[in-house]
Design a protein around this motif. Structure first.
Motif, mmCIF file in Angstrom:
data_model
loop_
_atom_site.group_PDB
_atom_site.id
_atom_site.type_symbol
_atom_site.label_atom_id
_atom_site.label_comp_id
_atom_site.label_asym_id
_atom_site.label_seq_id
_atom_site.Cartn_x
_atom_site.Cartn_y
_atom_site.Cartn_z
ATOM 1 N N MET A 1 -19.618 27.626 59.364
ATOM 2 C CA MET A 1 -18.470 26.488 59.405
ATOM 3 C C MET A 1 -19.255 25.033 59.808
ATOM 4 S SD MET A 1 -16.078 26.868 62.956
ATOM 5 C CE MET A 1 -16.540 25.846 64.246
ATOM 6 N N GLN A 2 -20.136 25.309 60.949
ATOM 7 C CA GLN A 2 -20.812 23.927 61.368
ATOM 8 C C GLN A 2 -21.616 23.306 59.929
ATOM 9 O OE1 GLN A 2 -20.210 22.054 63.782
ATOM 10 N NE2 GLN A 2 -21.736 21.424 64.925
ATOM 11 N N VAL A 3 -22.500 24.144 59.430
ATOM 12 C CA VAL A 3 -23.241 23.613 58.217
ATOM 13 C C VAL A 3 -22.352 23.163 57.199
ATOM 14 C CG1 VAL A 3 -25.089 24.385 56.457
ATOM 15 C CG2 VAL A 3 -25.340 24.946 58.834
ATOM 16 N N ALA A 4 -21.532 24.058 56.739
ATOM 17 C CA ALA A 4 -20.671 23.729 55.505
ATOM 18 C C ALA A 4 -19.936 22.355 55.938
ATOM 19 C CB ALA A 4 -19.579 24.771 55.184
ATOM 20 N N GLY A 5 -19.240 22.502 57.235
ATOM 21 C CA GLY A 5 -18.401 21.133 57.672
ATOM 22 C C GLY A 5 -19.062 19.856 57.647
ATOM 23 N N SER A 6 -20.636 20.034 57.932
ATOM 24 C CA SER A 6 -21.267 18.863 58.117
ATOM 25 C C SER A 6 -21.557 18.512 56.840
ATOM 26 C CB SER A 6 -22.524 19.220 58.846
ATOM 27 O OG SER A 6 -23.395 17.925 58.992
ATOM 28 N N VAL A 7 -21.991 19.387 55.690
ATOM 29 C CA VAL A 7 -22.228 19.043 54.210
ATOM 30 C C VAL A 7 -21.114 18.375 53.788
ATOM 31 C CG1 VAL A 7 -22.583 19.989 52.116
ATOM 32 C CG2 VAL A 7 -24.134 20.857 54.180
ATOM 33 N N GLY A 8 -19.750 18.891 53.919
ATOM 34 C CA GLY A 8 -18.583 18.515 53.309
ATOM 35 C C GLY A 8 -18.315 16.834 53.716
ATOM 36 N N VAL A 9 -18.599 16.640 55.091
ATOM 37 C CA VAL A 9 -18.142 15.565 55.331
ATOM 38 C C VAL A 9 -18.957 14.430 55.041
ATOM 39 C CG1 VAL A 9 -17.990 14.117 57.670
ATOM 40 C CG2 VAL A 9 -16.595 16.164 57.403
ATOM 41 N N TRP A 10 -20.291 14.475 55.052
ATOM 42 C CA TRP A 10 -21.236 13.767 54.718
ATOM 43 C C TRP A 10 -21.212 13.669 53.189
ATOM 44 C CZ3 TRP A 10 -23.903 10.174 57.496
ATOM 45 C CH2 TRP A 10 -23.991 10.210 58.947
ATOM 46 N N MET A 11 -21.036 14.574 52.537
ATOM 47 C CA MET A 11 -20.629 14.279 50.949
ATOM 48 C C MET A 11 -19.442 13.290 50.909
ATOM 49 S SD MET A 11 -20.574 18.165 49.308
ATOM 50 C CE MET A 11 -19.850 17.565 47.870
ATOM 51 N N GLN A 12 -18.573 13.416 51.632
ATOM 52 C CA GLN A 12 -17.278 12.574 51.593
ATOM 53 C C GLN A 12 -17.788 11.087 51.899
ATOM 54 O OE1 GLN A 12 -14.055 13.442 50.786
ATOM 55 N NE2 GLN A 12 -12.621 12.088 51.674
ATOM 56 N N ARG A 13 -18.531 11.183 52.718
ATOM 57 C CA ARG A 13 -18.917 9.661 53.296
ATOM 58 C C ARG A 13 -19.956 9.100 52.241
ATOM 59 N NH1 ARG A 13 -20.297 11.544 59.439
ATOM 60 N NH2 ARG A 13 -18.188 11.104 60.213
ATOM 61 N N LEU A 14 -21.004 9.610 51.734
ATOM 62 C CA LEU A 14 -21.684 9.174 50.705
ATOM 63 C C LEU A 14 -20.883 8.923 49.282
ATOM 64 C CD1 LEU A 14 -23.559 9.882 48.068
ATOM 65 C CD2 LEU A 14 -24.578 8.647 49.674
ATOM 66 N N ALA A 15 -19.986 9.675 48.854
ATOM 67 C CA ALA A 15 -19.199 9.385 47.979
ATOM 68 C C ALA A 15 -18.224 8.173 47.957
ATOM 69 C CB ALA A 15 -18.279 10.682 47.368
ATOM 70 N N GLN A 16 -17.750 8.065 49.159
ATOM 71 C CA GLN A 16 -16.933 6.751 49.430
ATOM 72 C C GLN A 16 -18.006 5.635 49.232
ATOM 73 O OE1 GLN A 16 -13.730 8.434 52.620
ATOM 74 N NE2 GLN A 16 -15.545 7.855 53.383
ATOM 75 N N ASP A 17 -19.201 5.603 50.129
ATOM 76 C CA ASP A 17 -20.157 4.703 49.820
ATOM 77 C C ASP A 17 -20.352 4.318 48.537
ATOM 78 O OD1 ASP A 17 -20.204 4.676 52.507
ATOM 79 O OD2 ASP A 17 -22.046 5.750 52.751
ATOM 80 N N TRP A 18 -20.685 5.314 47.728
ATOM 81 C CA TRP A 18 -21.082 5.078 46.299
ATOM 82 C C TRP A 18 -19.865 4.456 45.484
ATOM 83 C CZ3 TRP A 18 -25.755 4.339 43.946
ATOM 84 C CH2 TRP A 18 -25.501 4.295 42.510
ATOM 85 N N LEU A 19 -18.876 4.802 45.879
ATOM 86 C CA LEU A 19 -17.430 4.379 45.113
ATOM 87 C C LEU A 19 -17.514 3.008 45.415
ATOM 88 C CD1 LEU A 19 -15.227 5.077 43.189
ATOM 89 C CD2 LEU A 19 -13.780 5.945 45.272
#
Length: 427
Positions: free
Chosen positions: A37-55
């Motif tokens: 859950m730590q790896v998956a959760g970290s991947v997911g949150v940083w995916m969200q952050r990157l996508a927000q930045d690119w948007l």
């Protein structure tokens, strides 16, 4: 006669050198779930952050606007961080993580639907950044402290080290995966993927066996508990300096979303494909850094400060690379040094804090690190707009090196010792 199997109701309070063969954190059901859950959760949150930045970059065309988005994701941690630490020390960590993960899923689904509708505005993205920042301010310390309840006192050091290494690795892999999804299907796909990952994480948290946990004594309720974390750190100058170093490196080094987006658009002119490549290579370097950090029993303060200086140096060198190939190669080095520093610093801070106050200490460390990241995003965006992409990264890399040098001098100059000795867990 002693059992030859671990007792799930008790901690094993013996030195790891004398642990029975069967005992290792990875041998435990809960710890395997926790790492997943730590790896998956970290991947997911940083995916969200990157996508927000690119948007935001797509909607505005401005690196400075991306810096604002980065700041809005992390500045809330500076405001709610200390209170979040008290919440973590007072309430069950597993329950806190379930609530926070549910909020993250709702945010991801909402953005996915809004972007797919074609009516998304930059202000909506900014609002999502703030909401994610507040949620992460509570969720982050809860995850960091929960590892103690999963493994107990025995093998706490390797468990924390591996946890921090994988969490930081997820922070590097998340943007790389998000870049691939954005390049192939757009930001909405990245948000939708994060929602799916979030649901998987929620399931893993729910599957943790509560009867095998080792809950610590919660903090006493009453006046003064919120300030106790500040007092604890203030009385330990060396701990304070390590936390300060993390904040400075966050401000001057953790500027990847802004710097890499600007290099892709304005220096190498390879758009989202280049942005994806840069994040992927950084993640590969981060994997090497995570593996190295996990193998090192302890770097010590000298090693942590050295890693911080090399972190800044690698960024400065990357900014000066004359060809795309050399630039990409240096990004792998940047990723490696990022993970080596962050993992070793987080592990040292967490182990120096007593279990009853660990949530409040980590709620100071994480907001300062990620709040520095927020300010670094603004600084990197402003430097890029005013002086150019390469100059911006040279300046921030140089400031990172200077920060490591100053903190190193303060750590080794004769001065006031820590007023209270921290009781270390078995190592």
């Amino acid at each position: 006669m002693p059992s030859d199997r671990p007792n799930s109701e008790q901690s094993v309070h013996v030195s790891p050198d004398h642990q029975p063969r069967w005992y290792h954190p990875l041998a435990r059901h809960n710890y395997r779930l926790f790492l997943g859950m730590q790896v998956a959760g970290s991947v997911g949150v940083w995916m969200q952050r990157l996508a927000q930045d690119w948007l935001v970059l797509q909607l505005t065309g401005s690196p400075a606007a991306v810096g604002v988005a980065v700041a809005l994701q992390f500045l809330p941690m500076l405001v709610v961080g200390p209170l979040a630490g008290l919440v973590v020390d007072l309430f069950p960590k597993r329950r806190i993580m379930l609530v926070c993960q549910s909020v993250i899923i709702v945010l991801a689904l909402g953005l996915a639907a809004w972007v797919a509708s074609g009516s998304i505005t930059v202000w909506a993205v900014y609002a999502s950044c703030v909401a994610l920042g507040i949620t992460s301010a509570i969720d982050g310390p809860a995850r960091q402290v929960f590892v103690n309840e999963v493994v107990g006192d025995a093998y706490l050091r390797p468990a924390i080290g591996l946890n921090n290494a994988l969490a930081q690795l997820g922070a590097m892999a998340g943007p790389a995966l998000s870049g691939v999804l954005i390049a192939q299907a757009g930001p909405a796909a990245a948000f939708a993927a994060n929602a799916l990952i979030g649901m998987a994480v929620l399931g893993m948290i729910a599957a943790i066996r509560t009867d095998e946990l080792h809950p610590g004594t919660p903090a006493e309720r009453g006046r003064g508990q919120l300030l106790a974390g500040f007092a604890y750190v203030r009385e330990r100058p060396r701990l304070l300096l390590l936390i300060l170093l993390a904040g400075l490196l966050g401000a001057f080094g953790m500027n990847g979303p802004v710097a890499l987006a600007a290099f892709a658009e304005r220096v190498w002119h390879n758009g989202v494909e280049g942005f994806d490549l840069f994040n992927t290579v950084s993640a590969v370097g981060a994997l090497a850094g995570a593996l190295l950090a996990a193998r090192l029993r302890s770097m010590g303060r000298r090693g942590i400060v050295t890693a911080a200086g090399l972190f800044g140096l690698s960024q400065l060198v990357a900014a000066l690379m004359p060809t795309l190939a050399l630039f990409v190669a240096m990004l792998a080095v940047v990723g490696l040094m990022t993970l080596l520093f962050l993992t070793s610093a987080a592990t040292a801070v967490q182990l120096e804090a007593g279990p009853a106050i660990r949530g409040r200490v980590m709620a100071l460390y994480l907001p300062l690190l990620l709040g520095g990241h927020a300010l670094g995003g603004l600084l990197a965006g402003w430097l890029t707009e005013q002086f150019g992409v390469r100059t911006g990264l040279v300046v921030t890399g140089g400031l990172g090196m200077l920060s490591a040098a100053v903190i190193g001098l303060l750590l080794w100059l004769p001065g006031r010792p820590d007023r209270a000795r921290t009781v270390q867990p078995p190592a």
